[in-house]
Design an enzyme around this catalytic site. Sequence first.
Site, mmCIF file in Angstrom:
data_model
loop_
_atom_site.group_PDB
_atom_site.id
_atom_site.type_symbol
_atom_site.label_atom_id
_atom_site.label_comp_id
_atom_site.label_asym_id
_atom_site.label_seq_id
_atom_site.Cartn_x
_atom_site.Cartn_y
_atom_site.Cartn_z
ATOM 1 N N ASP A 219 0.951 -1.156 0.125
ATOM 2 C CA ASP A 219 0.002 -0.137 -0.005
ATOM 3 C C ASP A 219 0.853 1.343 0.104
ATOM 4 O O ASP A 219 1.835 1.182 0.479
ATOM 5 C CB ASP A 219 -0.983 -0.026 1.157
ATOM 6 N N ASP A 258 -1.764 -2.306 -4.898
ATOM 7 C CA ASP A 258 -2.781 -2.715 -3.887
ATOM 8 C C ASP A 258 -3.505 -1.674 -3.115
ATOM 9 O O ASP A 258 -4.168 -0.802 -4.283
ATOM 10 C CB ASP A 258 -2.050 -3.213 -2.766
ATOM 11 N N ASP A 262 -4.421 2.456 3.983
ATOM 12 C CA ASP A 262 -4.997 1.300 4.882
ATOM 13 C C ASP A 262 -4.946 1.547 6.114
ATOM 14 O O ASP A 262 -3.595 1.905 6.680
ATOM 15 C CB ASP A 262 -4.660 -0.159 4.591
ATOM 16 N N ARG A 315 -13.897 1.096 -2.287
ATOM 17 C CA ARG A 315 -13.336 1.389 -1.005
ATOM 18 C C ARG A 315 -12.718 2.703 -0.833
ATOM 19 O O ARG A 315 -11.838 3.276 -0.666
ATOM 20 C CB ARG A 315 -11.965 0.399 -0.832
#
Length: 439
Positions: A219, A258, A262, A315
């Site tokens: 990430d 990715d 996060d 997301r």
Amino acid sequence: MSRTARRTSRTSRTSRTVLLATATATAATLCIGAPVQAKGHDPARATLPAGDGWAAEGTGTTGGSKAAREHVYTVDTWEEFRTALARGGTAPKIIKVRGTLNATASGCEAFEAEGYDFAKYLADYDPAVWGLDTPVSGPQEDLRAASAAAQNEGIKAFVPSNTTIIGVGRNAGITGGSLQIKDADNVIVRNLTVESPLDCFPQWDPTDGPTGAWNSEYDAMVVYNSTHVWVDHNTFTDGRFPDSSLPSYYGETYQQHDGLLDIVRGANHVTASWNSFEDHDKTLMIGNSDSATADDTGKLKVTLHHNRFSNVVERAPRVRFGQVDVYNNHFEVKPGQKYGYSFGVGKESRIFAEKNSFALPAGVGAGSILKKWSEAPLTTVGNYVNGKATDLIAVHNAEIPAEQLQSGAGWTPGLRTKVDDPRGLARQLAARAGAGKIC
């Protein structure tokens, strides 16, 4: 001698790894946009305003604002950056990023284990040879894993407690690297353009889905078991390498990205404000596993406000467990782009979404803004879609009757500063969200 060579030579005489420990030399160059601060204000010593989201809870978030002069660094390279992060333990520190730090400047070849051959990897694990029922194994998979381990070691930068990282000027950023805010407290990251790192060695999983899939790591930024984190005025993007530019093998996209941001595994009290998330698929995840009950229950309290989401697929955010306050964000879905959803309602999540705005093209229904993954109530109030007040839950339930959502998150946010009229967010955030727009 070139300018770069002269700078490198000068740096080597002072320090081979960390450049120009100084608290004041670059403050003026950051002052490039609203809101205007008092004369002499150094953005590197800014702290999260009182009441500004979940990161203001309790002790608030001050980052490295109290750093002594010897713990203020200006860095030009990825190596200098990682060295500066490691210096001084958890004593307050400020790291000023000048230009673009490239974690993969030597290319993917620099991480390859001896004997790894991608052409042979493709030949060995072709579904026509290997099949789709068994995970890959053997010499080339072992060498791929060793190469991936080398990249993992080279591109991650671990951020300690009591740290401020701030870009200098309009063009500061990171490419190829992954910021790891792990097991830390009191961290600020501002004014960086962060290009999503490319996984040089994705793994082929023939058992993933009916036809297999390429799975990637890394990430752009991870907040892991960390508290009091303020992520502000950054641009997160796939940049030069959008998914559309990635090749395909075995009929599947060779996925090298990715997430962008996060927030996982017990992270708590995080505010992400005035960022721009652009041109990405799996964008922002809060809680990464339904099984993380022990880590995440009662945590993952996150505020997202005045962020711009443009050309992202899904997301934005996807939530498990957390009490997440999502207000005054703008979501722009471009005509023809792939779009899944914006708010993912996951296990035991409690999303409170208020006064956000959405621009959807023809053919994309407002019901798709929400996606139900688990039974969890949420609150949606005062949101606008294409300039019209819209009850997001009601329209979702009408358009997607098989995924009925329940209203009522069971809590009301108390940590907010100014809440703006959502009808002006598109213009406001285009002008003020993202890197290069603080002072």
